[in-house]
Design a protein around this motif. Structure first.
Motif, short mmCIF file in Angstrom:
data_model
loop_
_atom_site.label_atom_id
_atom_site.label_comp_id
_atom_site.label_asym_id
_atom_site.label_seq_id
_atom_site.Cartn_x
_atom_site.Cartn_y
_atom_site.Cartn_z
N PRO A 19 0.83 -1.21 0.00
CA PRO A 19 0.00 0.00 0.00
C PRO A 19 0.86 1.26 0.00
N PRO A 20 0.47 2.27 -0.74
CA PRO A 20 1.27 3.50 -0.83
C PRO A 20 1.61 4.08 0.55
N VAL A 23 5.55 1.53 3.58
CA VAL A 23 6.90 1.00 3.84
C VAL A 23 7.92 2.08 3.52
N PRO A 24 8.79 2.41 4.45
CA PRO A 24 9.82 3.41 4.16
C PRO A 24 10.90 2.80 3.27
N PRO A 25 11.65 3.64 2.54
CA PRO A 25 12.79 3.12 1.76
C PRO A 25 13.74 2.37 2.68
N LEU A 75 2.70 -7.87 1.17
CA LEU A 75 3.98 -7.27 0.79
C LEU A 75 4.37 -6.12 1.71
N GLN A 76 3.40 -5.53 2.39
CA GLN A 76 3.73 -4.49 3.37
C GLN A 76 4.64 -5.06 4.45
N GLY A 101 7.02 2.46 -4.50
CA GLY A 101 6.58 2.15 -5.86
C GLY A 101 7.13 0.87 -6.42
N ASP A 102 8.10 0.25 -5.74
CA ASP A 102 8.60 -1.05 -6.20
C ASP A 102 7.46 -2.08 -6.17
#
Length: 464
Positions: A19-20, A23-25, A75-76, A101-102
């Motif tokens: 989800p946008p 998750v931080p880089p 995936l989060q 965005g990955d």
């Protein structure tokens, strides 16, 4: 033997991200447990599920939206799967990198033939019948430093009025079977029960400092990897491995057979070695049986080199063997490599299974006592083993319980590991239908598969 000549047509292709903003880089350095897997080909498991009344339209309109949404939520918590492996051009440590965005590639396809029952059998089937079900990873980006490699792709194939197949292609450097199983079980649970339910392991442990390197393996592995990479060599050059005449089949070793074989091994061991005290677990017994029978089936019988050494490669879980704690939800690899050895004449003789069991058992005991003791040779040992017709390697583990992966459609009808077509490895998983049993997956030429099947069927009658 009929061939399914399996064909599919692509219905949809999309990208799935966490989800946008969830998750931080993040950049995760590889540990010494991960680095050897840089040189392995991807794993390619297929999970077949029976859905006798499913149509492609029903699947894409009713089931697929929830699969996508639950995958995004999963995936989060497993965000490196949506990220990339970065491998620098200079000899520094590769990383798993996630940026906003990955995504992972998800392909939805429809089978153009009624081959579901054929593909989920145990009997020999052409390996090419399965390749249309395997997703393709996007090619790496090599135009810049570092190189960037996608790590996971998924394909879901609908067999109208029969079922579906969920196929994966993933880089083993992401994590071991425990890690991937955590991801699969979490996705299935979120899809089946919803995000607010009492779910199994969701939040993963990403702190790489938990992995200690007391033997200084990381710089050794990085140097070996860099040397192989710059010379453009890999563990497995699969480009020349012909698949035209190869078939795959599944054999089941049940607990009754294991127990009888165990007693026979102990009896023969006492006569050969003077003591029956061998380390014999169901896994060791199955591996020993496979090692001896597969060597004979491959027709390796040159008596002029009877003293030549044969190796058997397997992996051993590290979490339970390390002398420091690692959380069971640690995201990454935490497995060691074992390489038992025996002589050709011993392996091909009437007591080949006994010699195989003795060697595998002794190696397992060494790993139990010092799981990192032989670590410095893991990569060099792997170069000898993989893709070999002389030696035998196994992949997978009966302890991972993949047949418990339930999206709400029941247990998988069948699981196949497609990567063994080219790696020449043997896949092992728990048996779906025989409690305490182990499924053995093989990909061989038809004559060698027939030879193995005969040995498998007749060995108990001959030995017991």
């Amino acid at each position: 033997m009929a061939s399914a000549e399996q064909k599919v047509k692509v219905v949809e292709h999309c990208e799935i991200s966490p989800p946008p903003g969830s998750v931080p880089p993040t950049s995760l350095p590889l540990t010494f447990f991960d680095i050897p897997w840089l040189l392995f080909s991807p794993s390619q498991p297929l999970f077949f599920y029976e859905l006798p009344h499913v149509s492609t339209t029903h699947f894409t309109t009713i089931i697929l939206p929830n699969l996508k949404h639950s995958l995004s939520l999963t995936l989060q918590r497993f965000f490196p799967l949506a990220g990339n492996l970065t491998t620098p051009l200079h000899p520094t440590k590769p990383h798993l990198v996630y940026t906003e965005g990955d995504s992972i590639s998800l392909t939805v396809a429809e089978s153009t033939g009624d081959y579901f029952n054929h593909l989920t059998g145990h009997y020999p089937r052409h390996v090419r019948d399965f390749h249309h079900l395997v997703p393709q990873l996007e090619p790496p980006t090599v135009s810049s430093d570092p190189h960037t490699h996608p790590t996971l792709a998924i394909q879901i194939t609908v067999f109208p009025n029969c079922g579906i197949c969920i196929g994966f292609t993933f880089l083993n450097v992401l994590g071991d079977g425990r890690t991937f199983n955590n991801f699969l079980k979490s996705w299935a649970s979120i899809f089946r029960l919803g995000i607010d339910s009492d779910l199994p392991v969701l939040n993963q442990f990403y702190d790489r400092s938990v992995i200690s390197d007391p033997n200084g393996l990381e710089p050794i592995f990085l140097e070996e990897w860099w040397s192989l990479r710059t010379s453009q060599k890999e563990f497995m050059d699969t480009s020349r491995m012909g698949l035209k005449d190869m078939v795959r089949a599944t054999f089941v070793m049940g607990p009754t057979h294991m127990e009888k074989l165990k007693q026979w091994i102990r009896t023969r061991s006492k006569k050969i070695f003077g003591s029956p005290d061998l380390h014999l677990t169901p896994y060791i017994i199955t591996c020993a049986f496979v090692w001896a029978c597969l060597t004979k089936a491959r027709g390796i019988d040159n008596k002029e080199v009877c003293e030549e050494l044969h190796y058997f490669g397997f992996i051993a879980g590290g979490i339970t063997r390390l002398d420091y704690p690692v959380p069971t939800n640690y995201f990454g690899n935490c497995v060691a490599f074992g390489r038992p050895v025996t002589k050709r004449n011993e392996l091909l003789g009437e007591d080949g299974i006994v010699f195989a069991a003795k060697s595998i058992g002794e190696t397992t005991k060494k790993l139990d006592g010092d799981v990192l003791g032989g670590g410095k040779s893991w990569i060099s040992d792997g170069k000898v083993l993989l893709g070999s017709e002389l030696h035998v390697t196994v992949t997978g583990s009966p302890k991972v319980d993949l047949y418990e992966l339930d999206f709400g459609w029941g247990r998988p009808r069948k699981i196949e590991e497609i990567s063994i077509d080219r790696s020449r490895a043997v896949s092992l998983t728990e048996s779906r239908d025989v409690e305490g049993g182990i499924e053995i997956g093989l990909a061989l030429s038809k004559p060698k598969m027939d030879a193995f099947a005969s040995l498998f069927a007749n060995s108990f009658n001959d030995l017991l």
